[in-house]
Write a protein that holds these residues in place. Sequence first.
Motif, short mmCIF file in Angstrom:
data_model
loop_
_atom_site.label_atom_id
_atom_site.label_comp_id
_atom_site.label_asym_id
_atom_site.label_seq_id
_atom_site.Cartn_x
_atom_site.Cartn_y
_atom_site.Cartn_z
N GLN A 166 12.62 -54.46 -24.46
CA GLN A 166 12.96 -55.28 -23.31
C GLN A 166 11.91 -56.35 -23.10
O GLN A 166 10.72 -56.14 -23.36
CB GLN A 166 13.05 -54.41 -22.04
N ILE A 167 12.33 -57.51 -22.60
CA ILE A 167 11.37 -58.56 -22.25
C ILE A 167 10.53 -58.07 -21.09
O ILE A 167 11.07 -57.66 -20.06
CB ILE A 167 12.08 -59.86 -21.85
N GLN A 168 9.23 -58.09 -21.24
CA GLN A 168 8.34 -57.72 -20.15
C GLN A 168 7.77 -59.02 -19.58
O GLN A 168 6.80 -59.57 -20.08
CB GLN A 168 7.22 -56.80 -20.64
N TRP A 169 8.42 -59.51 -18.54
CA TRP A 169 8.04 -60.81 -18.00
C TRP A 169 6.63 -60.82 -17.43
O TRP A 169 5.91 -61.81 -17.57
CB TRP A 169 9.05 -61.26 -16.96
N LEU A 170 6.22 -59.75 -16.79
CA LEU A 170 4.87 -59.71 -16.24
C LEU A 170 3.84 -59.81 -17.36
O LEU A 170 2.88 -60.57 -17.28
CB LEU A 170 4.68 -58.44 -15.43
N GLY A 171 4.07 -59.05 -18.42
CA GLY A 171 3.18 -59.12 -19.57
C GLY A 171 3.22 -60.47 -20.25
O GLY A 171 2.19 -60.99 -20.70
N THR A 172 4.40 -61.06 -20.32
CA THR A 172 4.55 -62.37 -20.94
C THR A 172 3.75 -63.43 -20.21
O THR A 172 3.00 -64.22 -20.81
CB THR A 172 6.04 -62.78 -20.98
#
Length: 448
Positions: A166-172
Amino acid sequence: MRLRTPLSAGRATSRVAAPAALVAALVLAAPPSSSLAPPAAQAAKSTAKKKPKRTVEGELTRLRRAGSITLADRRAWRATYRQARAAVRSLPKRSTAARELQGVLDNTEDMARRGRISASLAPSVFLTLQVNRDWWTSRPIPVAGSRPTVPGSPLVWQYYVGEGLQIQWLGTFGLANALGTTTNPEKLAQQQAIGDEALRLASSRAGGPSWQYLFDFGGGAPPWGSGMAQITGMQALTRLAGRTGQAGHRTTALRAVSLVRRAPTSGARYKRPAGDHILLYTFTRMRVLNAFAQSVSGLREVALSTGDAKVGAAYVRAERELRAELPAYDTGRWTRYSLGGANATVSYHVLSRDLVRGLCKALEADAVAFAAGQPVPAGVAPPPAAPYCAAAERYTAYLQRTPNGPGAKARSRAAGGAATAPPPREEPTVGLADGLLQPGPGESPADR
C-alpha cells in the motif's frame, strides 16, 4: 468489508523541522474497538441488498459515460483489474501471494460496491492494484511491515499483512522532506519525482486535494484520510515549491488544508471549546498527543513559509486546543498516548517530549521575530512558549526518576544517559503503522 488486525504506520517529518531522531519515531495509534465495522460500512452493506450491485467494471463504465475519465483510462484500468483477478486464480491456493493480491482486490471491489471509486481516486486505486499484481506474481514475499522498493515508483510502499503493498503517504512525504535537506542532485531529483507523483495522485476529499489510504484499518473502510499525513504532505510540497519555484506544488499544498478545516468523517477537524484538534484518522475521534503536536508543528511551518490566511487560521485554532489539552495527557508520572487512554510506550513518551520541546523552541523564536517586526505564523502575536517548555522538562524528569526496572537501559538512552524508570502501564504498540519509518537493517534513523 474485511476487518484486519490493527496495523502500524509511521511518522514523517524532516530533520529541518525537528531532531533527526524524530524522523524515525512517530507512530499512529489504532483506534479502540477495531474489531467492529463502522456504522457507515454496515449501512452500506444493508443498502447494497436493496440496490443493484455495483462492480469495478460497472463503476469504470459509469465514470466514462459521465465524461469523468477517458476511454483510454477505462480500458487500461479494466485490463489491470481483469489481469489481477486472473493472477489470483493462477497463484497457488492459500499461498501468501494469493492472499495478499486477493486482499487488494477485495479492497478495490469493496470501494466499488460503496461507490467510493471517484475519477480522482481511480489513479491511486488502479496503480495499487497494478503494483500488487506485478509484485505477487514475480517477486519474493517481503518481511511484514517492510517497505520494499517498487520499481518505477518514487513513493514509499509498505507491506501490510492481508492488505498487500500500500502507498504509505506519511512515509512518502517524510522521505521527501528528508531528501530536501541535501544538495545531492540524485536525491533532489527523487524529491521532485515524489512531488510530481503526489500531484498526479491527489484525490478529492473534504473539498480539496487529499492523499487517501486504500486499505481496511482499525474499523475504517477505505478510502480514509489522516490529518497528520495531510499536513506532512503540505510541508513536503511547500518545501519543494520553495526550492523549485513550481507554483502547482504550492497551490496544491495550500488547497490541501481543507481536510483539516472540515469535520469528520470527511475531514480531520474536531471542534473543541478551545480550538480544533487535528485528528489522526478521519474515521475516529481518538486524540493522540504526539500526532497532534506534530500536526500543530507542521501547520506552523506552512503558515510561516507561505503567509496563507487559511493555513494560519488552522494553526492558531489547533495550537490553542493543543495548549488546552496538554495537561490532560500528563499523569504526573508519565504521558498518556491518547486522551483518556493508557500510558504511552517509552518511544511514544520520548517522541512527545521531543515534539513539545520543538514547539517550545519554535514559539520562543516566534516571540523574538515578532518583537523585531519580522513575519510570524498567522501574522499575530505568538502564544507563550512556557507551557510547552515546562511540559518538555517534566517529561524528561519522568524518564530520569528510578534507576532500575524493566527497560531501564532503553529509557536511559532516551533520557540522554540517565537511568530511568518504566512507566506504570503502557499503551499497546499498535497503529496505522508501528515502525513505518523505523530504520531498516544497517540503517540509522538519520538515513530517513
